[in-house]
Write a protein that holds these residues in place. Structure first.
Motif, PDB file in Angstrom:
ATOM      1  N   MET A 143       0.836  -1.211   0.000  1.00  0.00           N
ATOM      2  CA  MET A 143       0.000   0.000   0.000  1.00  0.00           C
ATOM      3  C   MET A 143       0.866   1.254   0.000  1.00  0.00           C
ATOM      4  O   MET A 143       0.624   2.204  -0.749  1.00  0.00           O
ATOM      5  N   GLU A 144       1.854   1.236   0.851  1.00  0.00           N
ATOM      6  CA  GLU A 144       2.705   2.409   1.032  1.00  0.00           C
ATOM      7  C   GLU A 144       3.583   2.659  -0.182  1.00  0.00           C
ATOM      8  O   GLU A 144       3.675   3.786  -0.679  1.00  0.00           O
ATOM      9  N   GLN A 145       4.201   1.608  -0.685  1.00  0.00           N
ATOM     10  CA  GLN A 145       5.166   1.761  -1.765  1.00  0.00           C
ATOM     11  C   GLN A 145       4.523   2.026  -3.117  1.00  0.00           C
ATOM     12  O   GLN A 145       5.040   2.793  -3.917  1.00  0.00           O
ATOM     13  N   ARG A 146       3.394   1.400  -3.386  1.00  0.00           N
ATOM     14  CA  ARG A 146       2.816   1.472  -4.722  1.00  0.00           C
ATOM     15  C   ARG A 146       1.663   2.449  -4.851  1.00  0.00           C
ATOM     16  O   ARG A 146       1.338   2.877  -5.957  1.00  0.00           O
ATOM     17  N   PHE A 147       1.024   2.778  -3.738  1.00  0.00           N
ATOM     18  CA  PHE A 147      -0.128   3.659  -3.819  1.00  0.00           C
ATOM     19  C   PHE A 147      -0.009   4.898  -2.940  1.00  0.00           C
ATOM     20  O   PHE A 147      -0.935   5.707  -2.882  1.00  0.00           O
ATOM     21  N   GLY A 148       1.123   5.044  -2.256  1.00  0.00           N
ATOM     22  CA  GLY A 148       1.337   6.228  -1.431  1.00  0.00           C
ATOM     23  C   GLY A 148       0.410   6.323  -0.248  1.00  0.00           C
ATOM     24  O   GLY A 148       0.236   7.388   0.329  1.00  0.00           O
ATOM     25  N   ALA A 149      -0.226   5.194   0.106  1.00  0.00           N
ATOM     26  CA  ALA A 149      -1.138   5.170   1.249  1.00  0.00           C
ATOM     27  C   ALA A 149      -0.340   4.756   2.473  1.00  0.00           C
ATOM     28  O   ALA A 149      -0.029   3.583   2.658  1.00  0.00           O
ATOM     29  N   LYS A 150       0.022   5.715   3.304  1.00  0.00           N
ATOM     30  CA  LYS A 150       0.886   5.418   4.436  1.00  0.00           C
ATOM     31  C   LYS A 150       0.318   6.029   5.707  1.00  0.00           C
ATOM     32  O   LYS A 150      -0.605   6.835   5.678  1.00  0.00           O
ATOM     33  N   GLY A 151       0.902   5.635   6.811  1.00  0.00           N
ATOM     34  CA  GLY A 151       0.436   6.111   8.101  1.00  0.00           C
ATOM     35  C   GLY A 151      -0.411   5.062   8.777  1.00  0.00           C
ATOM     36  O   GLY A 151      -1.085   4.257   8.125  1.00  0.00           O
ATOM     37  N   GLN A 152      -0.395   5.057  10.094  1.00  0.00           N
ATOM     38  CA  GLN A 152      -1.090   4.020  10.839  1.00  0.00           C
ATOM     39  C   GLN A 152      -2.592   4.012  10.579  1.00  0.00           C
ATOM     40  O   GLN A 152      -3.204   2.944  10.495  1.00  0.00           O
ATOM     41  N   GLY A 226      -6.024   8.488   6.119  1.00  0.00           N
ATOM     42  CA  GLY A 226      -7.066   7.554   5.704  1.00  0.00           C
ATOM     43  C   GLY A 226      -7.748   8.012   4.430  1.00  0.00           C
ATOM     44  O   GLY A 226      -8.048   7.189   3.551  1.00  0.00           O
ATOM     45  N   LEU A 227      -7.987   9.307   4.304  1.00  0.00           N
ATOM     46  CA  LEU A 227      -8.635   9.837   3.110  1.00  0.00           C
ATOM     47  C   LEU A 227      -7.742   9.691   1.885  1.00  0.00           C
ATOM     48  O   LEU A 227      -8.221   9.422   0.774  1.00  0.00           O
ATOM     49  N   VAL A 228      -6.437   9.835   2.075  1.00  0.00           N
ATOM     50  CA  VAL A 228      -5.498   9.608   0.971  1.00  0.00           C
ATOM     51  C   VAL A 228      -5.582   8.155   0.504  1.00  0.00           C
ATOM     52  O   VAL A 228      -5.582   7.867  -0.701  1.00  0.00           O
ATOM     53  N   ALA A 229      -5.674   7.241   1.473  1.00  0.00           N
ATOM     54  CA  ALA A 229      -5.796   5.826   1.124  1.00  0.00           C
ATOM     55  C   ALA A 229      -7.101   5.566   0.381  1.00  0.00           C
ATOM     56  O   ALA A 229      -7.128   4.852  -0.629  1.00  0.00           O
ATOM     57  N   ALA A 230      -8.201   6.157   0.872  1.00  0.00           N
ATOM     58  CA  ALA A 230      -9.498   5.975   0.224  1.00  0.00           C
ATOM     59  C   ALA A 230      -9.480   6.536  -1.190  1.00  0.00           C
ATOM     60  O   ALA A 230     -10.044   5.938  -2.122  1.00  0.00           O
ATOM     61  N   GLN A 231      -8.834   7.672  -1.374  1.00  0.00           N
ATOM     62  CA  GLN A 231      -8.726   8.267  -2.701  1.00  0.00           C
ATOM     63  C   GLN A 231      -7.905   7.382  -3.639  1.00  0.00           C
ATOM     64  O   GLN A 231      -8.251   7.198  -4.811  1.00  0.00           O
ATOM     65  N   ALA A 232      -6.836   6.805  -3.100  1.00  0.00           N
ATOM     66  CA  ALA A 232      -5.935   5.990  -3.919  1.00  0.00           C
ATOM     67  C   ALA A 232      -6.589   4.726  -4.436  1.00  0.00           C
ATOM     68  O   ALA A 232      -6.182   4.191  -5.476  1.00  0.00           O
ATOM     69  N   ILE A 233      -7.615   4.245  -3.728  1.00  0.00           N
ATOM     70  CA  ILE A 233      -8.207   2.963  -4.119  1.00  0.00           C
ATOM     71  C   ILE A 233      -9.617   3.118  -4.704  1.00  0.00           C
ATOM     72  O   ILE A 233     -10.380   2.169  -4.762  1.00  0.00           O
ATOM     73  N   GLY A 234      -9.939   4.337  -5.164  1.00  0.00           N
ATOM     74  CA  GLY A 234     -11.204   4.513  -5.868  1.00  0.00           C
ATOM     75  C   GLY A 234     -11.162   3.803  -7.207  1.00  0.00           C
ATOM     76  O   GLY A 234     -10.113   3.745  -7.875  1.00  0.00           O
ATOM     77  N   ASP A 235     -12.281   3.255  -7.630  1.00  0.00           N
ATOM     78  CA  ASP A 235     -12.327   2.524  -8.901  1.00  0.00           C
ATOM     79  C   ASP A 235     -11.877   3.390 -10.074  1.00  0.00           C
ATOM     80  O   ASP A 235     -11.149   2.922 -10.958  1.00  0.00           O
ATOM     81  N   ASP A 236     -12.320   4.650 -10.103  1.00  0.00           N
ATOM     82  CA  ASP A 236     -11.970   5.511 -11.231  1.00  0.00           C
ATOM     83  C   ASP A 236     -10.476   5.772 -11.302  1.00  0.00           C
ATOM     84  O   ASP A 236      -9.868   5.708 -12.381  1.00  0.00           O
TER      85      ASP A 236
END
Length: 285
Positions: A143-152, A226-236
């Motif tokens: 998640m962190e390396q490929r989608f920039g979704a980081k943080g606890q 968390g919002l960055v993670a949610a944005q990163a995994i949107g279908d669009d």
């Protein structure tokens, strides 16, 4: 997140030292991690990837020793699960119901689940057949390396989302939705799936709202992670990254805007009723 001194859940089965290895579809388990990760994030069934891609034999290895980083992520996952137990036990009690927590199985490489074979390529998933969440903690690094979704909190969001599916199971929502999906067209089934997933996002935010209320666990920047993670995994967004265009009728988890909106709504609203994604004409927000 502030987790110092927080208890760990007793509903965790740690199978990480029972590493299963072997070749899968010529790629090997390591090669399938990325394929399965993208499949999971796009909302597909990662088990299909495994079933279609597996070939050859697998063997159990007892000599694998998790790294210190993996042990820390395992302890963190156990703490987050414990937090979901505390929060959902209280919420269910407020409605005169008894919460039955899910089990969390941590594994390395591959494992068997009540829903079939699972590997690191499968990504985190909830199996209602055995009321268990399955997780290889290496997923967090991907998640962190490929989608920039980081943080606890980004990582906690993943676990809380899967717990959200367990809540849906306990409330009867999951079975009802799956029954409707089995009779619907592919486009209609995808639309139902979107509502399920957005509700699980809402439940993840609802958990964070109450966890913070009970334990003062959220720090500045946590919700944004968390919002960055949610944005990163949107279908669009994922479809644009993968193929350069989007096919809205194939969306089955929700757009980046939707996923961010429902996670934020759960966090700010904090009520079970606020997460009804099924009785809205369009669950954009």
């Amino acid at each position: 997140m502030r987790l110092d001194g927080r208890r760990e859940s007793s509903n965790v089965q740690d199978n990480r030292r029972m590493k299963i290895s072997g070749k899968a579809g010529g790629l090997g388990l390591g090669g399938l991690i990325i394929v399965g990760l993208i499949t999971w994030l796009l909302g597909g069934n990662p088990l299909t990837v495994i079933q279609e891609g597996i070939g050859g034999s697998f063997s159990s290895e007892q000599s694998y020793e998790p790294s210190a980083e993996e042990d820390a992520l395992a302890a963190f996952s156990s703490q987050i699960l414990a937090g979901t137990e505390d929060v959902w036990t209280k919420i269910f009690a407020d409605y005169g119901r008894r919460y039955q927590p899910p089990r969390l199985v941590l594994f390395t490489g591959a494992t068997n689940s009540g829903c079939g074979y699972a590997s690191a390529a499968t990504g985190p998933f909830y199996c209602s057949a055995d009321r268990t969440i399955y997780l290889d903690v290496s997923f967090f690094k991907e998640m962190e390396q490929r989608f920039g979704a980081k943080g606890q909190f980004a990582f906690a969001y993943v676990i809380a989302h899967e717990v959200g599916h367990h809540v849906q199971y306990l409330l009867g929502t999951l079975d009802k939705a799956h029954a409707a999906m089995s009779k619907a067209s592919e486009k209609e089934s995808n639309a139902i799936s979107v509502r399920l997933e957005l509700q699980a996002d809402y439940y993840a935010g609802l958990w964070a709202h109450h966890d913070n209320k009970m334990f003062q666990s959220m720090e500045i920047g946590d919700l944004e992670d968390g919002l960055v993670a949610a944005q990163a995994i949107g279908d669009d967004r994922l479809q644009m990254q993968a193929q350069g265009y989007t096919v809205p009728e194939s969306f089955n988890h929700g757009t980046s805007e939707q996923r961010m909106a429902w996670l934020r709504k759960g966090y700010t609203t904090g009520t079970l009723e606020g997460g009804d994604t099924f009785n809205l004409p369009d669950p954009k927000r």
